[in-house]
Write a protein that holds these residues in place. Sequence first.
Motif, PDB file in Angstrom:
ATOM      1  N   GLU A  30       8.255  12.493  34.619  1.00 42.94           N
ATOM      2  CA  GLU A  30       9.363  12.173  35.500  1.00 42.94           C
ATOM      3  C   GLU A  30       9.826  10.755  35.223  1.00 42.94           C
ATOM      4  OE1 GLU A  30       7.915  12.672  39.468  1.00 42.94           O
ATOM      5  OE2 GLU A  30       7.690  14.844  39.252  1.00 42.94           O
ATOM      6  N   TYR A  31      11.088  10.512  35.525  1.00 39.81           N
ATOM      7  CA  TYR A  31      11.647   9.183  35.316  1.00 39.81           C
ATOM      8  C   TYR A  31      10.728   8.133  35.939  1.00 39.81           C
ATOM      9  CZ  TYR A  31      14.946   5.314  35.180  1.00 39.81           C
ATOM     10  OH  TYR A  31      15.550   4.111  34.932  1.00 39.81           O
ATOM     11  N   GLY A  32      10.414   7.117  35.181  1.00 38.78           N
ATOM     12  CA  GLY A  32       9.482   6.083  35.614  1.00 38.78           C
ATOM     13  C   GLY A  32       8.156   6.182  34.881  1.00 38.78           C
ATOM     14  N   ASP A  33       7.826   7.382  34.369  1.00 37.41           N
ATOM     15  CA  ASP A  33       6.621   7.529  33.554  1.00 37.41           C
ATOM     16  C   ASP A  33       6.831   6.811  32.232  1.00 37.41           C
ATOM     17  OD1 ASP A  33       5.164   9.116  35.357  1.00 37.41           O
ATOM     18  OD2 ASP A  33       5.949  10.986  34.523  1.00 37.41           O
ATOM     19  N   ARG A  34       5.761   6.255  31.700  1.00 38.12           N
ATOM     20  CA  ARG A  34       5.831   5.641  30.380  1.00 38.12           C
ATOM     21  C   ARG A  34       5.327   6.658  29.357  1.00 38.12           C
ATOM     22  NH1 ARG A  34       3.698  -0.152  32.049  1.00 38.12           N
ATOM     23  NH2 ARG A  34       1.772   0.944  31.706  1.00 38.12           N
ATOM     24  N   LEU A  35       6.028   6.729  28.248  1.00 34.61           N
ATOM     25  CA  LEU A  35       5.763   7.752  27.237  1.00 34.61           C
ATOM     26  C   LEU A  35       5.277   7.151  25.926  1.00 34.61           C
ATOM     27  CD1 LEU A  35       9.007   9.867  27.789  1.00 34.61           C
ATOM     28  CD2 LEU A  35       6.766  10.206  28.858  1.00 34.61           C
ATOM     29  N   LEU A  36       4.599   7.999  25.171  1.00 40.33           N
ATOM     30  CA  LEU A  36       4.155   7.689  23.822  1.00 40.33           C
ATOM     31  C   LEU A  36       4.627   8.845  22.951  1.00 40.33           C
ATOM     32  CD1 LEU A  36       2.259   5.856  22.043  1.00 40.33           C
ATOM     33  CD2 LEU A  36       0.446   7.490  22.594  1.00 40.33           C
ATOM     34  N   THR A  37       5.374   8.545  21.898  1.00 37.11           N
ATOM     35  CA  THR A  37       5.843   9.573  20.972  1.00 37.11           C
ATOM     36  C   THR A  37       5.271   9.259  19.595  1.00 37.11           C
ATOM     37  OG1 THR A  37       7.884   9.950  22.212  1.00 37.11           O
ATOM     38  CG2 THR A  37       7.878  10.636  19.900  1.00 37.11           C
ATOM     39  N   LEU A  38       4.467  10.194  19.086  1.00 41.95           N
ATOM     40  CA  LEU A  38       3.832  10.034  17.778  1.00 41.95           C
ATOM     41  C   LEU A  38       4.531  10.948  16.788  1.00 41.95           C
ATOM     42  CD1 LEU A  38       0.122  10.126  18.990  1.00 41.95           C
ATOM     43  CD2 LEU A  38       1.630   8.137  18.748  1.00 41.95           C
ATOM     44  N   VAL A  43       7.501   4.642  20.337  1.00 42.24           N
ATOM     45  CA  VAL A  43       7.572   5.571  19.214  1.00 42.24           C
ATOM     46  C   VAL A  43       6.728   4.993  18.082  1.00 42.24           C
ATOM     47  CG1 VAL A  43       9.078   6.772  17.579  1.00 42.24           C
ATOM     48  CG2 VAL A  43       9.889   6.280  19.907  1.00 42.24           C
ATOM     49  N   ILE A  44       5.764   5.793  17.611  1.00 43.76           N
ATOM     50  CA  ILE A  44       4.854   5.338  16.565  1.00 43.76           C
ATOM     51  C   ILE A  44       4.876   6.333  15.410  1.00 43.76           C
ATOM     52  CG2 ILE A  44       2.488   4.692  15.988  1.00 43.76           C
ATOM     53  CD1 ILE A  44       2.040   4.119  18.939  1.00 43.76           C
ATOM     54  N   SER A  75       0.854  -1.181   0.000  1.00 46.37           N
ATOM     55  CA  SER A  75       0.000   0.000   0.000  1.00 46.37           C
ATOM     56  C   SER A  75       0.890   1.231   0.000  1.00 46.37           C
ATOM     57  CB  SER A  75      -0.905   0.020   1.234  1.00 46.37           C
ATOM     58  OG  SER A  75      -1.504   1.284   1.382  1.00 46.37           O
ATOM     59  N   GLU A  76       0.669   2.120  -0.917  1.00 48.17           N
ATOM     60  CA  GLU A  76       1.411   3.377  -0.961  1.00 48.17           C
ATOM     61  C   GLU A  76       1.215   4.158   0.342  1.00 48.17           C
ATOM     62  OE1 GLU A  76       4.033   6.059  -2.576  1.00 48.17           O
ATOM     63  OE2 GLU A  76       3.436   4.153  -3.468  1.00 48.17           O
ATOM     64  N   TYR A  77       0.082   3.936   0.990  1.00 53.61           N
ATOM     65  CA  TYR A  77      -0.271   4.697   2.192  1.00 53.61           C
ATOM     66  C   TYR A  77       0.240   4.063   3.473  1.00 53.61           C
ATOM     67  CZ  TYR A  77      -3.353   6.346  -1.443  1.00 53.61           C
ATOM     68  OH  TYR A  77      -3.827   6.813  -2.630  1.00 53.61           O
ATOM     69  N   GLY A  78       0.553   2.775   3.441  1.00 54.35           N
ATOM     70  CA  GLY A  78       1.025   2.103   4.641  1.00 54.35           C
ATOM     71  C   GLY A  78       0.000   2.160   5.757  1.00 54.35           C
ATOM     72  N   CYS A  79       0.473   1.966   6.975  1.00 56.25           N
ATOM     73  CA  CYS A  79      -0.379   2.135   8.158  1.00 56.25           C
ATOM     74  C   CYS A  79       0.532   2.517   9.324  1.00 56.25           C
ATOM     75  CB  CYS A  79      -1.189   0.875   8.452  1.00 56.25           C
ATOM     76  SG  CYS A  79      -0.279  -0.535   9.082  1.00 56.25           S
ATOM     77  N   PRO A  80      -0.022   3.130  10.366  1.00 54.13           N
ATOM     78  CA  PRO A  80       0.820   3.498  11.510  1.00 54.13           C
ATOM     79  C   PRO A  80       1.553   2.279  12.056  1.00 54.13           C
ATOM     80  CG  PRO A  80      -1.324   4.537  11.684  1.00 54.13           C
ATOM     81  CD  PRO A  80      -1.410   3.545  10.554  1.00 54.13           C
TER      82      PRO A  80
END
Length: 168
Positions: A139-147, A50-51, A29-34
Amino acid sequence: ADTNINYPVMQSVNEPNFYLKHGFDKEYSEYGCPYVQEDCDVQKPSDNLVIYGHHMKNKTMFSSLVNYANKAYFDEHPVIRFDTLFGFGEYRVIAAFSFDTNNETFRYNEYTDMNEEKFDEFISECMARSAYDTGYTAEYGDRLLTLSTCEYTHTNGRFVVVAKLISE
């Protein structure tokens, strides 16, 4: 009103960019997906998931991420919901920024499993680049999401939204 990632998010550990040009069904697919970066563990999960997703002109996939350039949008959508096969998650946005990949030494996507020093460095770098002060940090220990999605004010530009897990 929260922001929802309404697309299946995939991962291919052995072929990192497979879903850049393949759909959920694994067909070309030219568009792919996340897709989740290959060195992130959704099940554990990593300190920072990281997404990547395309910024589609038809306003689908990750196109709405660039709306976070405006504080008014953040004020109305401070939480991103990201659910996996392993659980549900709500993440509060802590930083949103435009990123010029050609002229930056900071590599936001290289901060996935971090010790305290690396975590603090990541948060500091993200906050310094943020388009505005969200009033929140992590703060250290937090879980993160990077889009991350393409952004067109720079050649090879990206728009990045960083959020921390607030409930699962």
